[in-house]
Design an enzyme around this catalytic site. Structure first.
Site, PDB file in Angstrom:
ATOM      1  N   ASP A 123       0.854  -9.305   9.195  1.00 33.86           N
ATOM      2  CA  ASP A 123      -0.277  -9.530  10.093  1.00 33.86           C
ATOM      3  C   ASP A 123      -1.366 -10.244   9.276  1.00 33.86           C
ATOM      4  OD1 ASP A 123      -2.034  -9.193  12.311  1.00 33.86           O
ATOM      5  OD2 ASP A 123      -2.897  -7.450  11.324  1.00 33.86           O
ATOM      6  N   LYS A 124      -2.378 -10.771   9.938  1.00 32.73           N
ATOM      7  CA  LYS A 124      -3.472 -11.444   9.224  1.00 32.73           C
ATOM      8  C   LYS A 124      -4.707 -10.551   9.122  1.00 32.73           C
ATOM      9  CE  LYS A 124      -6.291 -14.266  11.261  1.00 32.73           C
ATOM     10  NZ  LYS A 124      -7.641 -13.764  10.912  1.00 32.73           N
ATOM     11  N   PHE A 129     -19.113 -21.818  23.804  1.00 33.53           N
ATOM     12  CA  PHE A 129     -17.874 -22.302  23.179  1.00 33.53           C
ATOM     13  C   PHE A 129     -16.686 -21.956  24.074  1.00 33.53           C
ATOM     14  CE2 PHE A 129     -14.068 -21.529  20.690  1.00 33.53           C
ATOM     15  CZ  PHE A 129     -14.038 -22.603  19.809  1.00 33.53           C
ATOM     16  N   LYS A 155     -13.941 -26.679  22.188  1.00 31.74           N
ATOM     17  CA  LYS A 155     -14.032 -26.446  20.734  1.00 31.74           C
ATOM     18  C   LYS A 155     -15.430 -26.728  20.175  1.00 31.74           C
ATOM     19  CE  LYS A 155      -9.210 -27.039  19.291  1.00 31.74           C
ATOM     20  NZ  LYS A 155      -8.572 -26.945  20.585  1.00 31.74           N
ATOM     21  N   LYS A 191     -22.803 -27.598  17.621  1.00 30.88           N
ATOM     22  CA  LYS A 191     -21.880 -27.398  16.495  1.00 30.88           C
ATOM     23  C   LYS A 191     -20.470 -27.249  17.051  1.00 30.88           C
ATOM     24  CE  LYS A 191     -22.276 -22.363  16.245  1.00 30.88           C
ATOM     25  NZ  LYS A 191     -22.850 -21.228  15.578  1.00 30.88           N
ATOM     26  N   ARG A 249     -13.405 -22.327   7.094  1.00 34.94           N
ATOM     27  CA  ARG A 249     -13.529 -22.723   8.499  1.00 34.94           C
ATOM     28  C   ARG A 249     -14.722 -23.663   8.596  1.00 34.94           C
ATOM     29  NH1 ARG A 249     -12.860 -17.170  11.972  1.00 34.94           N
ATOM     30  NH2 ARG A 249     -11.425 -16.117  10.582  1.00 34.94           N
ATOM     31  N   LYS A 283       5.798 -10.170  18.413  1.00 37.78           N
ATOM     32  CA  LYS A 283       5.970  -9.903  16.985  1.00 37.78           C
ATOM     33  C   LYS A 283       7.295  -9.172  16.740  1.00 37.78           C
ATOM     34  CE  LYS A 283       1.092  -9.617  15.577  1.00 37.78           C
ATOM     35  NZ  LYS A 283       0.097  -8.821  14.847  1.00 37.78           N
ATOM     36  N   ASP A 306      -1.726  -3.534   9.828  1.00 41.11           N
ATOM     37  CA  ASP A 306      -2.700  -2.442   9.709  1.00 41.11           C
ATOM     38  C   ASP A 306      -3.183  -1.924  11.061  1.00 41.11           C
ATOM     39  OD1 ASP A 306      -6.031  -3.645   9.747  1.00 41.11           O
ATOM     40  OD2 ASP A 306      -4.261  -4.767  10.358  1.00 41.11           O
ATOM     41  N   ASN A 337      -1.584  -3.101  17.095  1.00 45.64           N
ATOM     42  CA  ASN A 337      -0.782  -4.221  17.617  1.00 45.64           C
ATOM     43  C   ASN A 337       0.378  -4.584  16.689  1.00 45.64           C
ATOM     44  OD1 ASN A 337      -2.801  -5.126  15.761  1.00 45.64           O
ATOM     45  ND2 ASN A 337      -2.406  -7.219  16.367  1.00 45.64           N
TER      46      ASN A 337
END
EC number: 7.6.2.1
Length: 1004
Positions: A368-369, A521, A526, A545, A574, A742, A762, A765
């Site tokens: 996972d990220k 946004f 974007k 922005k 980013r 996943k 963690d 999900n």
């Protein structure tokens, strides 16, 4: 299972009507609100464990063997020689499973006993999470986890909304804005919810966490009020309240929760090593049948030959040693204990002690990220103005520029309004920095909120803009990081409402701005923009922005934007491009008239609104680039590098946005600098998927980034082709993945490659993915322990994974392999001697070693030295970590004949000589195999020898004690032992000399 059946009621899930605060007025039966990660319950435990044991040939064979001894014609020895080892194996297994189930029960009970506040007619009462029912009105405080799926009724926030952290549910870092039900929020107090007659009509429980359909109806008003409900009015279980205190009505509980429906049932995992041992057992059984048939055929199938076959099968049954199961099971317990005791990976918990060897053979790691690779904490890293860039080490320069601008303004006399006579004056660096910082401080959706800190109360803090009481709230952590940075350099956002913003300068002066328009946004545009009027000067400015890909066509021509964006993106930052445009009063009035007209149109409204906004988005002045980094967990980069060098392919499966996932993949060096990235275009049908797969096929050695929607289409139509291409990639990133997807990816990897997978996560999900994988590792995150509770292994940090696999995984596998080889070698020795003995004595089905000798040989005489192999290691742990390439390597009986020659005519002494030689050979073989001696190994060798010598006194019925004392006995035993060990030792020496294993090169 019984619990589920009892709670479930009958039939399929149906839509429901839920009355507020009246659980007794329910129209159907609902499950209890309990978290259950257990594999068994009280009634299914013993049958379930026994079934899981005897469904494998290895255990079933021993059960049949032991049962056969109840038949008099088949009995070969005492019953205890068969039932004691089997009983011991089953007892160890049942105790181990029971301990794990009890631990699991205790952990679940901890979650189920969390206390919440429930609104009742008698006031607020405390209630355990497990006692919450459908229809209850539950109060959830800030930073508290939502205990059940609820409809959001009221909030304490002034703006009438609340933010929700959903990273444990869908993996997204952005906070979600949730809105309460209008007529419930308008009530004077929360207690009034119990005075009104109202209900929620909701759809049946389903798996979709991104959509919801329902209605809220208040019956006692005239006329009755009905409001439609959508995902914006929901609070799903597992999410965390990020602002204010909320009140909600419970809609779904227990197994009907969205988060639970997205997870699979826990399953009993059997290691690949155990399956290989099971397969080896079948091969040995085949050999056993052949030997028995040969023996009977040499008797010319005389008499009751079929009984003779069965007796020979039982006689040679030692070919398949039951002690192998005992040793391997006890070995697993030792490995688990060693992992828990490792001071270099503190807090590591082994929740499934049946599969430690799996850790040594992993080919694919799926991670996972959010919260696993990253800390989900954004840090402002860079401000780039084209000619100059400011990093973390030079932020004090930015601060001094801002300070000089405002101190200069306060010292100078007030400037005359209107256009000055001076023509184009070169702007100083200070004013350029100031314009960039001011744009960042104004162009966002962040709201400062003041809370009492024990010294200052909320109203006082809000009035004086107290710094210590202020927290920022926004849907995106990126935006909060930007506003916190402007505060650190001197320009602080101190107030905001629907129509105005207040900034504080370094000189404590308050700048007031009116918000004229705000353009939020969206994933399509974007970018986000805001039009503000400076109250002190009356100037109107349009700030914007957004991502570089869209902003490049909006800003004025420049020669540095593309290059610098690329440089910053390669560092894993980013990047946002910030621009502005000054508007005259007439220009803004003209825009506003057209904008209002477009918003009122019935046909193509969104298109017309976008067209009007785009009329402003031309030739904007480029102010700066900002670089924000999602802080990685400690040592993520070296850990991923170690795993890559060990031959493990890493895939990242995240619920977060594509841009965010790509930045993290670069930042963590999941994708190396010299690797290309192929972003799989969004596909919606079969033909588009076909074209995109063909385009991807032409790429070589490039990482793949694909979204969940495209992945679903590819797997639906081109599952085999997609998995074949993806498996060739050095790295794969799947973004916007649902928990079910996943788990599907893990399952497909197992089926297509046949390799072992390890899943790391963690959050809630990640539970499905962890349970589906061959080896699940949970990281204990800030947001609860759902993943770590469902995992086979639990670690406190991602970096501990390197040592868990490279050291403990490798050692566990190598030790179990050596252990099983010795136990099988030991049993083959006995079986060979039995075969020769039977052959010499006219193929009689008479046992050579009887009673205690046969049990003693595989237990007290040889078990300790053989079992001490679980402490052996070929290289030090530091070397295994330094050279992860060693991990890749894992993906890669002569006694009886000698005894017969030396017996001459003394066949009466055959047992004494051969048994003693057998014991000594086994002890010597273990000693020659050990790579690194441990003091316990020496004790085990000497203790086993002492036990045998001492027990000779009691074995006079099998061994002639007086013969043992003769010189004849000693030289014969010595010769046989040397003849047995020497060839094997010479062979081993030659192999090490001419084809040394990888680790020997490092230890020499």
């Amino acid at each position: 299972c019984c619990e589920w059946l009892r709670c479930c009621g009958s039939g399929e899930p149906r839509p429901r009507t839920v009355w507020l605060g009246r659980p007794e007025k329910r129209d159907q039966r609902y499950p209890r609100n309990v978290i259950n990660n257990q594999k068994y319950n009280f009634f299914t435990f013993v049958p379930g464990v026994l079934f899981n044991q005897f469904k494998y040939f290895f255990n079933l064979y021993f059960l049949l063997l032991a049962c056969s001894q109840f038949v008099p014609e088949m009995r070969l020895g005492a019953l205890y020689t068969y039932w004691v080892p089997l009983g011991f194996v089953l007892a160890v297994t049942i105790i181990r499973e029971a301990v794990e189930e009890i631990r699991c029960y205790v952990r679940d009970r901890e979650v189920n006993c969390q206390v919440y506040s429930r609104l009742t007619a008698r006031g607020t009462v405390k209630v355990k999470s497990s006692n919450i029912q459908v229809g209850d009105l539950i109060i959830v405080e800030k930073n508290q986890r939502v205990p059940a799926d609820m409809i959001f009724l009221r909030t304490s926030e002034k703006n009438g909304s609340c933010f929700l952290r959903t990273d444990q549910l869908d993996g997204e870092t952005d906070w979600k804005l949730r809105l309460p039900v209008g007529c419930a929020q308008r009530l004077p107090a929360a207690a009034d919810l119990l005075q009104i007659r109202s209900y929620v009509y909701a759809e049946e429980p389903n798996i979709d966490i991104h959509n919801f359909v329902g209605t809220f109806t208040r019956e006692d008003s005239d006329p009755p009020i009905s409001e439609s409900l959508s995902i914006e009015n929901t609070l799903w279980a597992g999410t965390v309240i990020a602002s204010g205190t909320v009140v909600g009505v419970v809609l779904y509980t227990g197994r009907e929760l969205r988060s639970v429906m997205n997870t699979s049932n826990p399953r009993s995992k059997i290691g690949l090593f155990d399956l290989e041992v099971n397969c080896l057992t079948k091969i040995l059984f085949g050999a056993l049948v052949v030997v028995s048939l040969v023996m009977v055929s040499l008797q010319h199938f005389a008499g009751r030959w079929y009984l003779q076959i069965i007796r020979f099968l039982l006689l040679f049954s030692n070919i398949i040693p039951i002690s192998l199961r005992v040793n391997l099971d006890m070995g697993k317990i030792v490995y688990s204990w060693v992992i828990r005791r490792d001071a270099k990976i503190p807090g590591t918990v082994v929740r499934s002690s049946t599969i430690p060897e799996q850790l040594g053979r992993i080919s694919y790691l799926l991670t996972d990220k959010t919260g696993t690779l990253t800390q989900n904490e954004m840090v402002f890293k860079r401000l780039h103005l084209g000619t100059v860039a400011y990093g973390l080490d030079s932020m004090d320069e930015v601060q001094s520029h801002i300070f000089s601008i405002y101190t200069q303004q306060s010292q100078d006399p007030p400037a005359q309004k209107g256009p000055t006579l001076t023509t184009k004056v070169r702007r100083t660096m200070s004013s350029r920095v100031h314009e960039a910082v001011k744009a960042i401080a104004l162009c966002h959706n962040v709201t400062p909120v003041y809370e009492s800190n024990g010294v200052t109360d909320q109203a006082e803090a809000e009035k004086h803009y107290e710094d210590s009481c202020r927290v920022y709230q926004a849907s995106s952590p990126d935006e909060v990081a930007l506003v916190q940075w402007t505060e650190s350099v001197g320009l602080t956002l101190v107030g905001r409402d629907q129509s105005s913003m207040q900034l504080r300068t370094p000189g404590d002066q308050i700048l007031n701005f009116t918000i004229l328009q705000i353009f939020p946004f969206t994933y399509e545009s974007k970018r986000m923009g805001v039009i503000v009027r400076d109250e002190s000067t009356g100037e109107i400015t349009f700030y914007m922005k957004g991502a570089d890909v869209v902003m490049a066509g909006i800003v004025q021509y420049n020669d540095w934007l593309e290059e610098e964006c690329g440089n910053m993106a390669r560092e894993g930052l980013r990047v946002l491009v910030v621009a502005k445009k000054s508007l005259a009063e007439e220009q803004y009035q003209d825009f506003e008239a057209r904008y209002v007209q477009a918003k009122l149109s019935v046909h193509d409204r969104s298109l017309k609104v976008a067209t009007v906004i785009e009329s402003l988005e031309m030739e904007m002045e480029l102010l700066c680039l900002t670089g924000v980094e999602d802080q990685l967990q400690a040592d993520v980069r070296p850990t991923l590098e170690t795993l890559r060098n060990a031959g493990i392919k890493v895939w990242m499966l995240t619920g977060d946005k594509l841009e965010t996932a790509t930045c993290t993949a670069k930042n963590a060096h999941l994708v190396t600098r010299n690797q290309d990235i192929h972003v799989f275009r969004l596909v919606t049908n079969r033909s588009e998927a076909h074209l995109e797969l063909n385009a991807f096929r032409r790429k070589h050695d490039c990482a793949l980034v694909i979204s969940g929607d495209s992945l679903e289409i590819c797997l639906k139509y081109y599952e085999y082709e997609f998995m074949e291409l993806a498996c060739q990639c050095p790295a794969v990133v799947c973004c916007r993945c649902t928990p079910t997807q996943k788990a599907q990816v893990v399952r497909l990897l197992q089926e297509r490659t046949g390799k072992l997978t390890c899943a790391v996560g963690d959050g809630g999900n990640d539970v499905s993915m962890i349970q589906e994988s061959d080896c699940g590792v949970g990281v204990e995150g800030k947001e609860g322990k759902q993943a770590s509770l469902a995992a086979d292994f639990s670690v406190t940090q991602f970096r501990h994974l390197g040592r868990l696999l490279m050291v403990h995984g490798r050692n566990s596998y190598k030790r179990s392999a050596a252990l099983s080889q010795f136990v099988i070698h030991r049993s083959l020795c006995i079986s060979t001697m039995q075969a020769v003995f039977s052959s010499v004595f006219y193929f009689a089905s008479v046992p050579l070693y009887q009673g205690f000798l046969i049990i003693g040989y595989s237990t007290i005489y040889t078990m300790f030295p053989v079992f001490s192999l679980v402490l052996d290691k070929d290289v030090k742990s530091e070397v295994a970590m330094l050279y992860p390439e060693l991990y890749k390597d894992l993906l890669k009986s002569t006694i009886m004949y000698g005894a017969l020659l030396l017996f001459e005519s003394e066949f009466v002494h055959i047992v004494a000589i051969s048994f003693t030689s057998l014991i000594l050979t086994e002890l010597l073989m273990v000693a020659l195999t050990i790579q690194t001696w441990h003091w316990l190994m020496t004790v085990a060798e000497l203790l086993s020898l002492a036990c045998y010598i001492a027990s000779l006194v009691f074995l006079h019925e099998f061994i002639d004690v007086y013969f043992i004392a003769t010189l004849s006995f000693l030289w014969k035993v010595s010769v046989i032992t040397l003849v047995s060990c020497l060839p094997l030792y010479v062979l081993k020496y030659l192999r090490r000399r001419f084809s040394p294993p990888s680790y020997s090169k490092l230890t020499s």
